[in-house]
Design an enzyme around this catalytic site. Structure first.
Site, PDB file in Angstrom:
ATOM      1  N   CYS A 263       1.072 -83.187  55.168  1.00  0.00           N
ATOM      2  CA  CYS A 263       0.003 -83.807  55.958  1.00  0.00           C
ATOM      3  C   CYS A 263      -0.672 -84.963  55.222  1.00  0.00           C
ATOM      4  O   CYS A 263      -0.821 -86.065  55.772  1.00  0.00           O
ATOM      5  CB  CYS A 263      -1.020 -82.765  56.389  1.00  0.00           C
ATOM      6  N   HIS A 311      -6.278 -79.731  55.745  1.00  0.00           N
ATOM      7  CA  HIS A 311      -5.340 -80.435  56.621  1.00  0.00           C
ATOM      8  C   HIS A 311      -5.944 -81.772  57.043  1.00  0.00           C
ATOM      9  O   HIS A 311      -7.166 -81.890  57.200  1.00  0.00           O
ATOM     10  CB  HIS A 311      -5.011 -79.601  57.859  1.00  0.00           C
ATOM     11  N   HIS A 323       0.057 -86.146  63.024  1.00  0.00           N
ATOM     12  CA  HIS A 323      -0.032 -85.379  61.780  1.00  0.00           C
ATOM     13  C   HIS A 323       1.293 -84.682  61.494  1.00  0.00           C
ATOM     14  O   HIS A 323       2.169 -84.592  62.362  1.00  0.00           O
ATOM     15  CB  HIS A 323      -1.178 -84.352  61.860  1.00  0.00           C
TER      16      HIS A 323
END
Length: 348
Positions: A263, A311, A323
């Site tokens: 990520c 994240h 993402h």
């Protein structure tokens, strides 16, 4: 990340023991999971399995960001160590040259009864020249004394460099130990998740893989009926364009492209394509720009999730982001409200 303490279990036996173990498993957010062979467990519904797999993937992502941070620190320590070693080598060469010069001077003194030949030539029995020659000898002595002082300073400087190199080596060793620990955690969590997923039917597993509401790479943002929102600046536009170009590429923990990403590796690569250097991890990227509220979001902003900032995605407008979700789920478009929102940062 510290593991939560497991609740104490009574000494059940038989099927009661299996039921108790299942409930303890569901309540342990960060504990290692060791499920048995893939088989249908009436106490473990597909919904519970999906929740457990989500937790394992989240734990693995936390460990991945810790791995990324330790790797960045290890790289910096290794570079600093190389620099110190190179500087120590250069200074050692200069020290050896200075020592050689002093050695030649000492050898000349020994051969000529204590005086360098140049000093002997400077001495004369002519009284008119004595003071001039004596002054020359004093200058020779001063220069030699200065050279000795310089050698002593060089020796002290090299000793200091070696001490700093020793500290950097210790730091590098510690970071390498962290890397090993985080790598083992990641692999364990992901292997456990795969064993759990294997207990699902093919249809259930396919439903889980698409359960985050993401669009496929091929459909991109067209599924919303609204095209991509315009970015507020050329650099943000370049970052967003890079992220669109990464759609469909696989998630690989620790990867920064160009063929795979995790990520924070994706957001770092996207902004790098726009000429902006972001730090490596989610918990450092959140401080890499201006903090903004959710209502202020514009394409190119970084959006962060979970209380531990574990994240990150790249906002593209219309409440959506691009993402890299997790292993088995490629880079995709997803709504930002599918995970607990933790904050946003405007890079440029």
């Amino acid at each position: 990340m510290a593991a939560h303490r497991k609740p104490k279990q009574r000494p059940y036996t038989g099927s009661a023991a299996r039921t108790a173990a299942t409930l303890a498993f569901a309540g342990a957010a960060t504990a290692a999971v060791m499920p048995g062979p893939a088989h249908a467990d009436p106490q473990r519904t597909p919904a519970r399995i999906r929740a457990e797999v989500d937790r394992l993937h989240h734990d693995a992502e936390i460990a991945t960001e810790q791995y990324n941070g330790a790797k960045e620190q290890a790289t910096a320590a290794a570079d600093a160590l190389d620099t110190l070693r190179d500087e120590a080598a250069r200074r050692t060469e200069r020290l050896n040259a200075s020592r050689d010069a002093l050695g030649s001077f000492a050898a000349a003194q020994y051969r000529t009864g204590g005086l360098d030949p140049s000093v002997q030539l400077a001495l004369s029995s002519d009284p008119d020249q004595y003071l001039e020659r004596a002054s020359y000898v004093d200058r020779i002595g001063d220069r030699r004394a200065a050279e000795i002082d310089e050698v002593e300073r060089q020796v002290a400087g090299i000793a200091q460099l070696r001490s700093r190199a020793k500290d950097k080596l210790a730091a590098l060793t510690a970071r390498q130990a962290e890397l090993k620990k985080h790598k083992a955690t990641i692999r364990t969590k992901l292997a456990d998740a795969q064993r759990l997923l294997a207990t699902l039917s093919p249809a259930e597993r396919a439903a889980y893989e698409g359960s985050d509401g993401a669009h496929s790479a091929g459909r991109a943002d067209r599924g919303t009926g609204r095209g991509p929102a315009p970015a507020p600046g050329s650099r943000a536009a370049e970052a967003v364009a890079f992220a669109y170009g990464a759609l469909g590429k696989p998630y690989v923990w620790g990867a920064t492209g160009p063929s795979s990403f995790d990520c924070s590796g994706l957001t770092q690569a996207a902004w790098r394509s726009a000429g902006v250097a972001l730090p490596r991890t989610t918990y450092t990227q959140i401080n890499a720009g201006q903090h903004i509220s959710r209502s202020e979001l514009a394409p190119g902003d970084l959006v962060f999730f979970y209380s531990g900032i574990s994240h990150v995605g790249l906002y593209i407008g219309n409440g959506q982001m691009i993402h890299a979700p997790r292993p088995g789920a490629p880079v995709r478009i997803a709504p930002i409200d599918q995970m607990p929102f933790a904050g946003a940062t405007r890079v440029a």
